[in-house]
Design an enzyme around this catalytic site. Structure first.
Site, mmCIF file in Angstrom:
data_model
loop_
_atom_site.group_PDB
_atom_site.id
_atom_site.type_symbol
_atom_site.label_atom_id
_atom_site.label_comp_id
_atom_site.label_asym_id
_atom_site.label_seq_id
_atom_site.Cartn_x
_atom_site.Cartn_y
_atom_site.Cartn_z
ATOM 1 N N ALA A 201 -21.426 -90.330 -56.155
ATOM 2 C CA ALA A 201 -22.469 -91.357 -56.196
ATOM 3 C C ALA A 201 -22.295 -92.257 -57.411
ATOM 4 C CB ALA A 201 -23.847 -90.702 -56.226
ATOM 5 N N GLU B 281 -17.312 -83.592 -52.079
ATOM 6 C CA GLU B 281 -18.071 -83.060 -50.948
ATOM 7 C C GLU B 281 -17.737 -83.789 -49.648
ATOM 8 O OE1 GLU B 281 -22.096 -81.119 -52.288
ATOM 9 O OE2 GLU B 281 -21.929 -83.101 -53.197
ATOM 10 N N GLU C 167 -21.627 -82.016 -61.378
ATOM 11 C CA GLU C 167 -23.062 -82.306 -61.298
ATOM 12 C C GLU C 167 -23.879 -81.591 -62.365
ATOM 13 O OE1 GLU C 167 -21.654 -83.146 -57.047
ATOM 14 O OE2 GLU C 167 -21.093 -81.889 -58.729
ATOM 15 N N GLY D 60 -19.851 -85.986 -55.270
ATOM 16 C CA GLY D 60 -20.068 -86.251 -53.854
ATOM 17 C C GLY D 60 -18.818 -86.683 -53.124
#
Length: 261
Positions: free
Chosen positions: A67, A115, A135, A112
């Site tokens: 992000a 991910e 994170e 992310g």
């Protein structure tokens, strides 16, 4: 097809190439980009004749670094949760693609972005790839499936180490722990991914889709339920023209021609 943040190409009629296209931000996704990724993959779900998707990042610095934290830093809690709802739609759109999705990773694959790659079926990596889930160093935790998928890929101990420390690992470590299936020179990454996509696309498409469902069922079903689900999916292959063509071509000693029916 050109998008603002996502590019869709068709190197073969049955193979889609999706490029995350924000290289100036190392392909970090903001809200608009996440919406576009989700929409692009949701469209691919409905694409007749599609057999394989290859997902990669534009440029040579990163697959995706997660992000866009500059955008996230401006959000209050309500806006944060609203944005994460969009992100969840994006992760699910990748994960629920009915055909195999190959992640071709060059450069940084973080947070992310990592991910997104984990929600694909398997990962090919260039020699310059780097992986990490930082994170916890920013006061949050992975929210795109990493805590559920990564232990199944590399084992609980390595998953715990990567998620709890936030460390970034090199491609040799990634290969050693089973995170990536193959490592290539950077210039060879995309051709190799498309080569493997071609191998998969040449196989019986109904059978390949059923295999994907069966493998994904291991994430939510116990042993006995999983075996029953495998048999259900197997049975659906038997009455197909593709199954009959596979048997005929073997007997006739020729390559099969699968039609997806």
């Amino acid at each position: 097809m050109e998008g603002t943040h996502v590019r869709l190409e068709w190197p073969e009629p049955e193979v889609a190439l999706v490029r995350l296209n924000r290289p100036e931000r190392m392909n970090a996704f903001n809200t608009a980009m996440a919406e576009e990724i989700a929409a692009r993959f949701e469209d691919l779900h409905r694409r007749a004749g599609l057999r394989v998707v290859v997902l990669t990042g534009a440029g040579d610095r990163a697959f995706c670094t997660g992000a866009d934290l500059k955008e996230r830093a401006t959000l209050d809690e309500q806006a944060w949760f609203a944005q994460h709802h969009v992100f969840q739609r994006m992760f699910r759109a990748v994960a629920e693609t009915p055909v195999p999705v190959i992640a071709a990773v060059r450069g940084y694959c973080l947070a992310g972005g990592f991910e997104i790659a984990l929600n694909c079926d398997f990962i090919l990596a260039a020699a310059d790839a780097r992986f990490g889930l930082p994170e916890v160093t920013r006061g949050i935790m992975p929210g795109g499936g990493a805590t559920q998928i990564l232990p199944r890929v590399v084992g609980e101990a390595w998953a715990s180490r990567l998620i709890m420390t936030g460390e970034i690992i090199d491609v040799d470590t990634a290969r050693r722990i089973g995170l990536v299936t193959e490592v290539t020179e950077p210039a060879r990454l995309l051709p190799r991914a498309l080569e493997l996509a071609g191998v998969i696309a040449a196989n019986a498409p109904i059978a390949v889709r059923q295999v994907k469902q069966a493998i994904r069922a291991t994430r939510s079903l116990g042993w006995e339920e999983g075996r029953r689900r495998e048999l259900e999916l197997y049975a659906a292959c038997v009455p197909t023209d593709d199954r009959r063509e596979g048997m005929r071509s073997f007997v006739e000693r020729r390559p099969p021609v699968f039609r997806g029916r």
